[in-house]
Write a protein that holds these residues in place. Structure first.
Motif, PDB file in Angstrom:
ATOM      1  N   UNK A   1       0.820  -1.211   0.000  1.00 43.40           N
ATOM      2  CA  UNK A   1       0.000   0.000   0.000  1.00 43.40           C
ATOM      3  C   UNK A   1       0.854   1.261   0.000  1.00 43.40           C
ATOM      4  N   UNK A   2       2.081   1.180   0.496  1.00 39.48           N
ATOM      5  CA  UNK A   2       2.963   2.330   0.558  1.00 39.48           C
ATOM      6  C   UNK A   2       3.696   2.517  -0.768  1.00 39.48           C
ATOM      7  N   UNK A   3       3.636   3.748  -1.336  1.00 37.19           N
ATOM      8  CA  UNK A   3       4.235   3.998  -2.646  1.00 37.19           C
ATOM      9  C   UNK A   3       5.746   3.768  -2.635  1.00 37.19           C
ATOM     10  N   UNK A   4       6.441   4.187  -1.570  1.00 35.00           N
ATOM     11  CA  UNK A   4       7.894   4.001  -1.524  1.00 35.00           C
ATOM     12  C   UNK A   4       8.260   2.525  -1.497  1.00 35.00           C
ATOM     13  N   UNK A   5       7.438   1.713  -0.814  1.00 36.99           N
ATOM     14  CA  UNK A   5       7.680   0.266  -0.806  1.00 36.99           C
ATOM     15  C   UNK A   5       7.450  -0.330  -2.181  1.00 36.99           C
ATOM     16  N   UNK A   6       6.415   0.155  -2.887  1.00 33.10           N
ATOM     17  CA  UNK A   6       6.152  -0.329  -4.245  1.00 33.10           C
ATOM     18  C   UNK A   6       7.338  -0.006  -5.153  1.00 33.10           C
ATOM     19  N   UNK A   7       7.874   1.210  -5.022  1.00 29.50           N
ATOM     20  CA  UNK A   7       9.017   1.598  -5.854  1.00 29.50           C
ATOM     21  C   UNK A   7      10.237   0.745  -5.538  1.00 29.50           C
ATOM     22  N   UNK A   8      10.463   0.501  -4.255  1.00 27.70           N
ATOM     23  CA  UNK A   8      11.634  -0.288  -3.868  1.00 27.70           C
ATOM     24  C   UNK A   8      11.525  -1.720  -4.383  1.00 27.70           C
ATOM     25  N   UNK A   9      10.344  -2.312  -4.240  1.00 31.19           N
ATOM     26  CA  UNK A   9      10.154  -3.679  -4.707  1.00 31.19           C
ATOM     27  C   UNK A   9      10.280  -3.742  -6.229  1.00 31.19           C
ATOM     28  N   UNK A  10       9.737  -2.733  -6.922  1.00 33.23           N
ATOM     29  CA  UNK A  10       9.856  -2.696  -8.383  1.00 33.23           C
ATOM     30  C   UNK A  10      11.315  -2.712  -8.801  1.00 33.23           C
ATOM     31  N   UNK A  11      12.151  -1.977  -8.064  1.00 30.83           N
ATOM     32  CA  UNK A  11      13.580  -1.942  -8.393  1.00 30.83           C
ATOM     33  C   UNK A  11      14.265  -3.260  -8.036  1.00 30.83           C
ATOM     34  N   UNK A  12      13.902  -3.839  -6.898  1.00 38.06           N
ATOM     35  CA  UNK A  12      14.539  -5.083  -6.468  1.00 38.06           C
ATOM     36  C   UNK A  12      14.197  -6.248  -7.389  1.00 38.06           C
ATOM     37  N   UNK A  13      13.055  -6.157  -8.053  1.00 39.40           N
ATOM     38  CA  UNK A  13      12.655  -7.240  -8.962  1.00 39.40           C
ATOM     39  C   UNK A  13      13.480  -7.262 -10.243  1.00 39.40           C
ATOM     40  N   UNK A  14      14.148  -6.154 -10.572  1.00 40.94           N
ATOM     41  CA  UNK A  14      14.854  -6.037 -11.846  1.00 40.94           C
ATOM     42  C   UNK A  14      16.256  -6.635 -11.745  1.00 40.94           C
ATOM     43  N   UNK A  15      16.440  -7.788 -12.356  1.00 41.53           N
ATOM     44  CA  UNK A  15      17.738  -8.470 -12.322  1.00 41.53           C
ATOM     45  C   UNK A  15      18.403  -8.287 -13.683  1.00 41.53           C
ATOM     46  N   UNK A  16      19.576  -7.610 -13.734  1.00 38.51           N
ATOM     47  CA  UNK A  16      20.182  -7.296 -15.028  1.00 38.51           C
ATOM     48  C   UNK A  16      20.886  -8.479 -15.679  1.00 38.51           C
ATOM     49  N   UNK A  17      20.991  -8.421 -16.989  1.00 40.41           N
ATOM     50  CA  UNK A  17      21.843  -9.330 -17.764  1.00 40.41           C
ATOM     51  C   UNK A  17      23.000  -8.462 -18.257  1.00 40.41           C
ATOM     52  N   UNK A  18      24.136  -8.411 -17.540  1.00 42.90           N
ATOM     53  CA  UNK A  18      25.217  -7.460 -17.849  1.00 42.90           C
ATOM     54  C   UNK A  18      25.701  -7.500 -19.288  1.00 42.90           C
ATOM     55  N   UNK A  19      25.752  -8.695 -19.871  1.00 47.75           N
ATOM     56  CA  UNK A  19      26.252  -8.815 -21.242  1.00 47.75           C
ATOM     57  C   UNK A  19      25.365  -8.088 -22.254  1.00 47.75           C
ATOM     58  N   UNK A  20      24.110  -7.846 -21.901  1.00 47.92           N
ATOM     59  CA  UNK A  20      23.187  -7.172 -22.809  1.00 47.92           C
ATOM     60  C   UNK A  20      23.022  -5.689 -22.481  1.00 47.92           C
ATOM     61  N   UNK A  21      23.727  -5.228 -21.445  1.00 50.81           N
ATOM     62  CA  UNK A  21      23.583  -3.837 -21.015  1.00 50.81           C
ATOM     63  C   UNK A  21      24.888  -3.049 -21.143  1.00 50.81           C
ATOM     64  N   UNK A  22      25.990  -3.619 -20.703  1.00 45.40           N
ATOM     65  CA  UNK A  22      27.257  -2.885 -20.641  1.00 45.40           C
ATOM     66  C   UNK A  22      27.680  -2.358 -22.005  1.00 45.40           C
TER      67      UNK A  22
END
Length: 474
Positions: A321-342
């Motif tokens: 319900x808390x917007x800051x918690x939603x933002x934090x969880x949204x960020x924590x869910x994002x797992x990068x693939x370094x070879x496709x980003x760097x």
């Protein structure tokens, strides 16, 4: 928003309604409920909070606890439902999808003459479904009552009622902003928001309801109680964002529309010479992905998944319900693939850009992961108005919308008289808006689909589409 599913057959339908309702879980995260009718037990009802646990886990024992040859279920992003009502029309269960914007006025009007009362919730508000039932009960039959309620409501209300004779009455909202479809099985019928929900349960499509149409459904057949209206304003966001990929509305599949939409955006970029040297086209998971596939296929650029959402424990980023918690969880869910980003130039396609809060987090995360450039494309036009029909944007006021905020910074309130120009990338105002958003979000470029582009991708008569959140036109 929310979704519903109901069934009436010559057999027990609790399992069908459990699975059918669960298939609407992408449409709401607050409450889930079911009601059933059995000739011996009568009407039964169960409601659970699903904010931190999905519908399926809260109702997994429902087949042991309920029974009936007719049942309805609802996923709600608002008040608890279905409700059991006893009135001059009999005893029935009722649920709705939509929003009543003039609830306070309707409540006051009802109390002023009825001498009745409502079960007040915290803060004194009234459950919208109970208010809807009170409106319906002012008439001598359900058909007239539903018509009266929908005419009185400012907003949207698609309605499903389970009567104490085991039949279901269903009504699509007056302007057809939301879809309602009927499926037919070997021993009965069902009603659903999402078409695939009943197809997976062995039903085949019988028909879609027209705007404002009312039907009564039994195990033996479907009876029309009120003919559909001629005017339609179905929500365009169903295709861009809300709808599940396998669903079809007004004969148009969601996934196929998103491919077309992405292709149109790629054509627009090619014509204007924008972002033609990117290494990968990436979809912001999940609903941005098919738009990105369409973009990549048309542009000839490679499609890649530069980051993956971790969903086993956080299936829905907006659950807290808390917007800051939603933002934090949204960020924590994002797992990068370094070879496709760097050291890569990346073009991301998202279903929409509303507040921009989570998008800022995503862009920062990509640069922290080594991206050389981050370009952003929105699969719909700039959101300029908070939705007053389905509460899509979740904005408490229009100034929460990033496009609105930037217009205020650029030109003040005077700028709101030029919404069309700010939406158009070819105008000076349109260019300034995009420059301001790029600066705030640290983007190499940003562009939006046009209203003409998204209506072309949907492919139905533009006058039948609701585009209020983009241009303010009702």
């Amino acid at each position: 928003m929310g979704g519903f599913f109901g069934a009436v057959c010559h057999r027990d339908v609790i399992s069908d309604v459990f699975f059918g309702t669960d298939y609407h879980s992408h449409l709401g995260t607050k409450r889930g409920g079911m009601a059933a009718y059995d000739t011996e037990v009568g009407l039964q009802r169960d409601i659970h909070n699903i904010e931190n646990s999905p519908f399926r886990t809260k109702f997994e024992h429902v087949t042991e606890e309920m029974r009936g040859s007719a049942a309805i279920g609802c996923i709600s992003d608002s008040d608890p439902q279905p409700l059991l009502i006893r009135s001059n029309l009999g005893t029935y269960a009722i649920c709705m999808i939509g929003v009543i914007n003039n609830a306070a006025a309707l409540t006051g009007q009802y109390l002023s003459f009825s001498g009745g009362h409502f079960d007040a919730m915290t803060g004194g508000n009234v459950n919208s479904t109970e208010l809807l039932a009170a409106l319906i009960d002012q008439k001598s039959n359900f058909t007239d009552g539903i018509r009266f309620a929908q005419k009185s409501i400012e907003g949207t209300a698609s309605i499903m009622i389970l009567k104490d004779d085991g039949s279901i009455i269903v009504a699509r909202d007056r302007l057809g902003r939301l879809p309602v479809s009927v499926g037919r099985g070997d021993d009965g019928f069902c009603v659903s928001f999402e078409t695939y929900a009943y197809q997976k349960l062995g039903y085949v499509k019988e028909r879609e309801l027209g705007p404002g149409e009312i039907l009564q459904i039994t195990a033996d057949g479907v009876t029309q109680l009120s003919e559909p209206g001629k005017e339609m304003r179905i929500c365009s966001f169903l295709w861009s964002y809300y709808g599940y990929p396998t669903s079809s509305y007004e004969g148009v599949n969601v996934e196929v529309m998103r491919y077309r939409n992405g292709a149109i955006m790629a054509e627009n970029d090619k014509e204007s010479g924008k972002a033609q040297d990117v290494d990968y086209v990436v979809g912001v998971p999940d609903s941005g992905t098919p738009h990105a596939i369409g973009y990549a296929n048309k542009s000839g650029k490679h499609f890649a998944r530069a980051f993956i959402k971790y969903t086993p424990t956080w299936a829905r980023s907006f659950t807290p319900s808390n917007q800051s918690d939603r933002n934090r969880i949204a960020k924590m869910k994002q797992i990068p693939v370094p070879e496709l980003i760097e050291d890569k130039k990346l073009l991301f396609v998202d279903d929409s850009i509303v507040r921009g809060t989570q998008l800022r987090e995503t862009v920062e995360f990509l640069y922290e992961s080594g991206a050389k450039e981050v370009h952003m494309r929105s699969a719909c036009p700039p959101v300029m108005f908070g939705c007053k029909y389905l509460n899509f944007s979740r904005a408490t006021n229009d100034m929460e919308l990033i496009a609105r905020r930037k217009i205020m910074e650029i030109e003040g309130e005077k700028g709101f008289s030029y919404i069309d120009e700010y939406s158009d990338f070819s105008t000076e105002r349109g260019k300034k808006l995009r420059e301001a958003i790029c600066k705030e979000l640290h983007l190499a470029s940003i562009e939006y689909q046009t209203i003409e582009g998204i209506t072309k991708a949907i492919g139905i008569d533009p006058c039948k589409l609701c585009t209020y959140c983009w241009n303010g036109k009702e």
